[in-house]
Design a protein around this motif. Structure first.
Motif, PDB file in Angstrom:
ATOM      1  N   GLY A 139       0.724  -1.212   0.065  1.00 40.75           N
ATOM      2  CA  GLY A 139       0.021   0.068  -0.262  1.00 40.75           C
ATOM      3  C   GLY A 139       1.004   1.102   0.147  1.00 40.75           C
ATOM      4  O   GLY A 139       2.075   1.464  -0.381  1.00 40.75           O
ATOM      5  N   GLU A 140       0.452   2.290   0.484  1.00 38.42           N
ATOM      6  CA  GLU A 140       1.076   3.759   0.493  1.00 38.42           C
ATOM      7  C   GLU A 140       1.874   3.821   1.857  1.00 38.42           C
ATOM      8  O   GLU A 140       1.345   3.691   2.921  1.00 38.42           O
ATOM      9  CB  GLU A 140      -0.113   4.486   0.314  1.00 38.42           C
ATOM     10  N   ASP A 142       3.238   5.878   4.695  1.00 41.58           N
ATOM     11  CA  ASP A 142       2.840   7.045   5.604  1.00 41.58           C
ATOM     12  C   ASP A 142       4.397   7.381   6.180  1.00 41.58           C
ATOM     13  O   ASP A 142       4.498   6.954   7.230  1.00 41.58           O
ATOM     14  CB  ASP A 142       1.721   6.838   6.646  1.00 41.58           C
ATOM     15  N   HIS A 149      -0.491   2.417   4.760  1.00 40.56           N
ATOM     16  CA  HIS A 149      -2.117   2.541   5.005  1.00 40.56           C
ATOM     17  C   HIS A 149      -2.740   2.481   3.698  1.00 40.56           C
ATOM     18  O   HIS A 149      -1.973   2.385   2.422  1.00 40.56           O
ATOM     19  CB  HIS A 149      -2.341   3.992   5.835  1.00 40.56           C
ATOM     20  N   GLY A 150      -4.007   2.782   3.485  1.00 44.82           N
ATOM     21  CA  GLY A 150      -4.863   3.155   2.329  1.00 44.82           C
ATOM     22  C   GLY A 150      -5.622   1.679   2.229  1.00 44.82           C
ATOM     23  O   GLY A 150      -5.584   0.722   2.651  1.00 44.82           O
ATOM     24  N   LYS A 151      -6.609   2.028   1.064  1.00 40.92           N
ATOM     25  CA  LYS A 151      -7.174   0.794   0.631  1.00 40.92           C
ATOM     26  C   LYS A 151      -6.762  -0.438   0.319  1.00 40.92           C
ATOM     27  O   LYS A 151      -7.092  -1.483   0.562  1.00 40.92           O
ATOM     28  CB  LYS A 151      -8.247   1.395  -0.412  1.00 40.92           C
ATOM     29  N   GLU A 154      -5.751  -2.218   3.295  1.00 44.16           N
ATOM     30  CA  GLU A 154      -6.833  -2.905   3.920  1.00 44.16           C
ATOM     31  C   GLU A 154      -7.201  -4.177   3.100  1.00 44.16           C
ATOM     32  O   GLU A 154      -7.570  -5.068   3.676  1.00 44.16           O
ATOM     33  CB  GLU A 154      -7.907  -1.813   3.899  1.00 44.16           C
ATOM     34  N   LYS A 184      -7.443   6.592   7.895  1.00 47.53           N
ATOM     35  CA  LYS A 184      -6.490   5.511   7.358  1.00 47.53           C
ATOM     36  C   LYS A 184      -6.033   4.549   8.466  1.00 47.53           C
ATOM     37  O   LYS A 184      -5.948   3.443   8.312  1.00 47.53           O
ATOM     38  CB  LYS A 184      -5.285   6.148   6.641  1.00 47.53           C
ATOM     39  N   ASN A 188      -6.874   0.251   8.838  1.00 46.74           N
ATOM     40  CA  ASN A 188      -5.873  -1.151   9.013  1.00 46.74           C
ATOM     41  C   ASN A 188      -6.563  -1.742  10.235  1.00 46.74           C
ATOM     42  O   ASN A 188      -6.373  -3.085  10.275  1.00 46.74           O
ATOM     43  CB  ASN A 188      -4.710  -0.347   9.323  1.00 46.74           C
TER      44      ASN A 188
END
Length: 229
Positions: A139-140, A142, A149-151, A154, A184, A188
């Motif tokens: 994911g992205e 941070d 984090h991010g969709k 998840e 965000k 998670n």
């Protein structure tokens, strides 16, 4: 005891104490002082510690380091981390959320044959050289939280099943509601909760009886709090 096993124990002790002596480690591992001196020299060559007079210390620079947030209540967080790690058994698959308390589990997990699924970059760094298998969630990144984090993160979490999840929170209010700083972070945590048999929330006393920005869950059956007064 082979060198790799001694190496794991030396690194574990340094994470706990920051400074260790030759005699102390030799007694702990049941080997000679000469063996430990050679081990310290080898680990210094591998850039894993700094040799000192009669012992060794942690490297001052870490690949990943929390800000002053990690330093706050550090002793309480270490105790909570040890209590949480004691719940992990060989063969377990666990989720480890990012955070300055969950990271304190790492020294106590090094000798356990487990699978760790995590969004925390510091957890990945700290568990290098351990017996654990590490899966880093995609994911992205941070940069501030040093986490993924991010969709996509998840979604990635949802593809796994874990025996136990260890998550952090920003706050727990008087009604046992769980609070996060942002969507965000809550996303998670919710994904880990949904994909784990048991969930443990790690929080020191500074997080209790408070609220943060976003309520995302509550302490209930299957979600237990690990803290110290």
């Amino acid at each position: 005891m082979r060198f790799e096993a001694r190496k794991r124990e030396i690194i574990k002790q340094l994470k706990l104490k920051e400074l260790v002596g030759v005699g102390e480690i030799a007694t702990l591992l049941g080997v000679s002082d000469i063996t430990i001196r050679r081990d310290f020299d080898q680990l210094a060559n591998e850039n894993l510690l700094v040799r000192t007079h009669g012992g060794a210390s942690q490297k001052e620079e870490k690949a990943f380091a929390f800000s002053s947030k990690e330093i706050k209540n550090i002793e309480a967080k270490r105790i909570i981390g040890e209590k949480a790690a004691a719940l992990v058994q060989d063969g377990d698959t666990i989720f480890m959320d990012c955070g300055s308390t969950t990271i304190q589990m790492c020294p106590f997990l090094h000798d356990k044959k487990i699978k760790i699924i995590t969004n925390s970059l510091p957890v990945v760094a700290d568990m290098q050289g351990s017996k654990a298998t590490i899966n880093l969630i995609g994911g992205e990144i941070d940069p501030e939280r040093q986490a993924i984090h991010g969709k996509m993160a998840e979604w990635h979490i949802a593809q796994y099943h874990a025996n136990k999840a260890f998550i952090g929170v920003d706050a727990i209010d008087q009604k046992n509601n769980l609070w996060a700083h942002s969507e965000k972070e809550a996303g998670n945590s919710l994904a880990m909760i949904a994909s784990a048999d048991l969930v443990y929330v790690l929080a020191d006393v500074s997080k209790l009886e408070k609220k943060s920005n976003l309520r995302f869950g509550e302490l209930k059956s299957g979600i237990k709090l690990i803290t110290i007064e």
